[in-house]
Design a protein around this motif. Structure first.
Motif, mmCIF file in Angstrom:
data_model
loop_
_atom_site.group_PDB
_atom_site.id
_atom_site.type_symbol
_atom_site.label_atom_id
_atom_site.label_comp_id
_atom_site.label_asym_id
_atom_site.label_seq_id
_atom_site.Cartn_x
_atom_site.Cartn_y
_atom_site.Cartn_z
ATOM 1 N N LYS B 134 32.491 35.672 43.045
ATOM 2 C CA LYS B 134 33.917 35.342 43.075
ATOM 3 C C LYS B 134 34.327 34.325 42.025
ATOM 4 O O LYS B 134 35.348 34.462 41.365
ATOM 5 C CB LYS B 134 34.295 34.808 44.459
ATOM 6 N N PHE B 136 32.873 33.572 39.260
ATOM 7 C CA PHE B 136 32.776 34.144 37.922
ATOM 8 C C PHE B 136 33.992 35.029 37.623
ATOM 9 O O PHE B 136 34.574 34.978 36.544
ATOM 10 C CB PHE B 136 31.479 34.956 37.814
ATOM 11 N N ASN B 137 34.361 35.803 38.608
ATOM 12 C CA ASN B 137 35.562 36.629 38.495
ATOM 13 C C ASN B 137 36.805 35.800 38.235
ATOM 14 O O ASN B 137 37.667 36.171 37.445
ATOM 15 C CB ASN B 137 35.771 37.401 39.807
ATOM 16 N N LEU B 140 36.916 34.620 34.738
ATOM 17 C CA LEU B 140 37.322 35.715 33.855
ATOM 18 C C LEU B 140 38.841 35.921 33.908
ATOM 19 O O LEU B 140 39.498 36.079 32.880
ATOM 20 C CB LEU B 140 36.599 37.012 34.249
#
Lengths: 91, 199
Positions: B134, B136-137, B140
Motif C-alpha cells: 500500500k 509503495f502504491n 507512486l
C-alpha cells in the motif's frame, strides 16, 4: 558496427526502447540493439524490471481501487441524486 | 408532472437506462476514475456531476450495446480529456513540462547517454510484490500527481485506458514522435521519484 557500439553504451536510448517495447513491437534492429545493450548493462536491466512493475501497478491502480478508499461522501451523493431527480422531473 | 415528462420517464424505465440508480451504482466508480486521472477532489466531483447531467440530456443516444457504466465512463472520459487540454501547462503543484524535463537533465551523460552515477536505478527491495504494498502504491500515486498534466494524461490514457497511440495523439494534439518522448520521459521521472521517496 559503429551504430551498434553506440547503443551498447547508450542508456538513454535503451530506456527509450524499453518503454517502446512495452507498448509496441520493436523493429528487428531495435530488438537487437536493446538485447545487446541489456546483456552488458545491469543498470538498465533494473530499470526495465522496475518499468514493467510501474506499468502493472498503474494498470491495477484504477481497477483495484474500487472497493476501497476513494468514495464520495454521502452528502454529495444525496445532492447529486436530488439534482438528477429534479432534472428528470423537468426541474 | 406533465404528461410528456411522464412518458419520458416510462421510456427510461423500459430501456436499460435507469438514472434513479446512477448515483448508487456508479458515482463511486466514476469518482475513482476521475480522481486517479486528475488528483483534484473538487474537480473530480464536478466532473461526476457534469457527467450525470450530460448523460440525462442524451439518454436517447444510449443504444444499449454497451453497459450503462461503460457509456457513462465514456462521457466522463471526454470531460477529463477536456480538462487535460485546457490545463496542458498544469495547475497548482504540478510541474510544467519544462520543470519536469529539467529534473531529468542530468540523469544521463550528455556525451554518451550512460546513466550518471547519482541517478542510476537501484533495486527498490520490494520487487516481490509491490503491487500489494500500500505504501509503495501511495508513493507512486504521489509521484504521478507531480507530473505535468500533459504527461500524466498521455501516460494514463495509454496505461490505464489502453487507448491507441493514434487516438491519444489526436485528442491531446501531440505528434507521434512527441508521444514517445513523453512516454519515455514520464517513466524516467516516475521511476526516479519512486527511488527518491522509497529507498
Amino acid at each position: 558496427m559503429d551504430e551498434i557500439k553506440k547503443i551498447a553504451y547508450n542508456c538513454r536510448k535503451a530506456t527509450f526502447l524499453i518503454e517502446k517495447k512495452q507498448l509496441e513491437t520493436l523493429t528487428l534492429r531495435e530488438k537487437l540493439e536493446l538485447k545487446i545493450h541489456l546483456v552488458g548493462c545491469s543498470v538498465c536491466r533494473t530499470f526495465q524490471q522496475q518499468s514493467i512493475m510501474i506499468n502493472q501497478m498503474v494498470k491495477g491502480m484504477f481497477h483495484s481501487s474500487q472497493p476501497q478508499e476513494t468514495k464520495l461522501d454521502e452528502t454529495f451523493k444525496n445532492e447529486l441524486q436530488e439534482r438528477i431527480k429534479e432534472k428528470l422531473n423537468g426541474n | 408532472m406533465p404528461a410528456d415528462k411522464l412518458s419520458t420517464l416510462n421510456q427510461l424505465n423500459t430501456s436499460e437506462i435507469n438514472p434513479h440508480k446512477w448515483v448508487i451504482l456508479y458515482a463511486d466508480y466514476l469518482f475513482t476514475y476521475a480522481i486517479t486521472r486528475l488528483n483534484d477532489e473538487e474537480l473530480a466531483k464536478d466532473l461526476v456531476q457534469e457527467t450525470f447531467l450530460a448523460a440525462l440530456e442524451k439518454t436517447a443516444q444510449f443504444k444499449g450495446n454497451s453497459s450503462e457504466r461503460t457509456w457513462l465512463t465514456a462521457i466522463l472520459k471526454n470531460k477529463v480529456v477536456d480538462v487535460y487540454r485546457k490545463n496542458s501547462s498544469g495547475p497548482g503543484k504540478k510541474s510544467t513540462v519544462k520543470e519536469a524535463e529539467q529534473e531529468q537533465q542530468d540523469f544521463f551523460d550528455s556525451e554518451d547517454g550512460h546513466w550518471n552515477e547519482a541517478h542510476r536505478p537501484q533495486e527498490f527491495g520490494v520487487e516481490q510484490d509491490p503491487i500489494l504494498n500500500k505504501e509503495f502504491n501511495q508513493i507512486l500515486q504521489n509521484c504521478m500527481q507531480k507530473l505535468p498534466v500533459l504527461w500524466l494524461s498521455v501516460f494514463t490514457m495509454k496505461h490505464m485506458d489502453d487507448a491507441s497511440t493514434e487516438l491519444i495523439c489526436t485528442e491531446l494534439k501531440v505528434s507521434v514522435a512527441n508521444f514517445w518522448v513523453i512516454i519515455h520521459r514520464t517513466k524516467i521521472n516516475l521511476r526516479a521519484c519512486l527511488q527518491k521517496n522509497w529507498i
